[in-house]
Design a protein around this motif. Structure first.
Motif, short mmCIF file in Angstrom:
data_model
loop_
_atom_site.label_atom_id
_atom_site.label_comp_id
_atom_site.label_asym_id
_atom_site.label_seq_id
_atom_site.Cartn_x
_atom_site.Cartn_y
_atom_site.Cartn_z
N ASN A 222 9.78 6.78 8.13
CA ASN A 222 8.47 7.42 7.96
C ASN A 222 7.37 6.50 8.46
O ASN A 222 7.60 5.33 8.78
CB ASN A 222 8.24 7.85 6.50
N ARG A 223 6.16 7.05 8.52
CA ARG A 223 5.04 6.34 9.13
C ARG A 223 4.61 5.11 8.33
O ARG A 223 4.30 4.07 8.90
CB ARG A 223 3.86 7.30 9.30
N GLN A 224 4.53 5.25 7.00
CA GLN A 224 4.11 4.12 6.18
C GLN A 224 5.07 2.95 6.32
O GLN A 224 4.66 1.79 6.42
CB GLN A 224 3.98 4.55 4.72
N LYS A 225 6.36 3.25 6.35
CA LYS A 225 7.35 2.19 6.54
C LYS A 225 7.23 1.58 7.93
O LYS A 225 7.46 0.38 8.12
CB LYS A 225 8.76 2.75 6.32
N ALA A 226 6.86 2.39 8.92
CA ALA A 226 6.69 1.89 10.29
C ALA A 226 5.56 0.85 10.33
O ALA A 226 5.69 -0.20 10.96
CB ALA A 226 6.39 3.04 11.25
N LEU A 227 4.46 1.16 9.65
CA LEU A 227 3.34 0.22 9.62
C LEU A 227 3.73 -1.06 8.91
O LEU A 227 3.43 -2.17 9.38
CB LEU A 227 2.14 0.87 8.93
#
Length: 245
Positions: A222-227
Motif C-alpha cells: 500500500n501507499r503508506q508502506k511505500a512511503l
C-alpha cells in the motif's frame, strides 16, 4: 546570491502546506539547522519558513559551529550554503553524518565552477534554479521528505558539460526514476489515481500500472508502506532529467 524572504516565499508558492502534509504522512520532522557565512542569508531563510522557533533549531556561520550545535540538537535537516569559511560542503556533510547518520542534507551551490564531482550529497541545488525553474523547490522538498536524491537542472547540466557523473553513495540497490518520485509525491499528498493522472498528464490505467510496479519494487502492498519503505531505505538515487511544468 542573497535570497530575499519575499523571493523565497514567491518561489515556494503554495507548496509549504503540501510539504507539511507530506511530512505528516511520512513521519518526517522538518526541524532544521541553517549554515551560511552570510547572516542575512540565514535570516531570510528563517523568515521565509515562517520564523518558526520550534522547527528552526539554530543558524550557523561556520562549519565548526554546525558540528558544535549538532552535539546538542538532533535536526531532521541541515541546509548548507557553499560559502562557509572553514570547511567545504563535502567535508562538512561527511563529518555531520558521523555524528548523526540519519540526518538529511541540502547543499545550495553558489559557484558551479567550484563544485566537486566527487561530492556525495543527495540533494544539490544551484541557487539561481530556485527562481529559474518553478519545480525546483517542490522536487527538492519532496526529495527531503522521501529521503531520496535531487540535483537541480543547472547541476545536472554542469556535470553533463564536463562529461562527468556525480558520485553516488555506495550500497544502494534501488533506483528511483522521476516517475517513481512523482508517484511518491502523489502518495504523500494523498492524491487519488484520478488526481495523479490529471497532475501527470497520464491515463488512470497508466498511473495504476506504474503504481503497482513501484509497490512491487519496494516490496510493499500500500501507499503508506511505500512511503515508509522509501524513507527507511535511505538510498540516494540520482535523477538525470527534469521536466519543468
Amino acid at each position: 546570491m542573497i535570497f530575499l524572504p519575499s523571493q523565497l516565499q514567491k518561489a515556494a508558492g503554495k507548496f509549504q502546506p503540501r510539504f507539511l502534509l507530506a511530512c505528516l504522512s511520512t513521519g518526517f520532522k522538518p526541524t532544521v539547522i541553517y549554515a551560511s557565512s552570510r547572516q542575512l542569508q540565514l535570516v531570510n531563510f528563517y523568515r521565509a519558513m515562517g520564523g518558526n522557533d520550534r522547527d528552526c533549531l539554530g543558524v550557523c556561520t561556520t562549519g565548526a559551529s554546525v558540528l558544535e550545535l549538532l552535539a546538542q540538537e538532533k535536526p531532521g535537516l541541515l541546509v548548507i550554503v557553499d560559502d562557509l569559511p572553514d570547511i567545504s560542503p563535502e567535508e562538512l556533510v561527511r563529518q555531520v553524518r558521523t555524528i548523526q547518520p540519519g540526518i538529511r542534507t541540502v547543499v545550495f551551490i553558489t559557484s558551479l565552477a567550484a563544485l566537486d564531482p566527487a561530492t556525495i550529497n543527495p540533494i544539490l541545488v544551484a541557487d539561481h534554479d530556485l527562481f529559474a525553474h518553478p519545480d525546483t523547490i517542490t522536487l527538492m522538498s519532496m526529495a527531503v521528505v522521501s529521503n531520496t536524491s535531487y540535483y537541480s537542472p543547472s547541476i545536472v547540466q554542469h556535470f553533463e558539460e564536463l562529461n562527468q557523473q556525480p558520485a553516488t553513495a555506495a550500497g544502494n540497490t534501488l533506483h528511483l526514476s522521476q516517475r517513481d518520485r512523482q508517484l511518491l509525491e502523489a502518495y504523500a499528498l494523498g492524491l487519488s489515481n484520478q488526481e495523479t493522472a490529471k497532475r501527470l498528464g497520464l491515463s488512470v490505467r497508466t498511473v495504476q500500472t506504474y503504481s503497482v510496479n513501484l509497490l512491487q519494487r519496494l516490496g510493499v502492498n500500500n501507499r503508506q508502506k511505500a512511503l515508509r519503505r522509501a524513507v527507511g531505505l535511505g538510498f540516494h538515487a540520482v535523477l538525470h532529467s527534469f521536466e519543468t511544468r
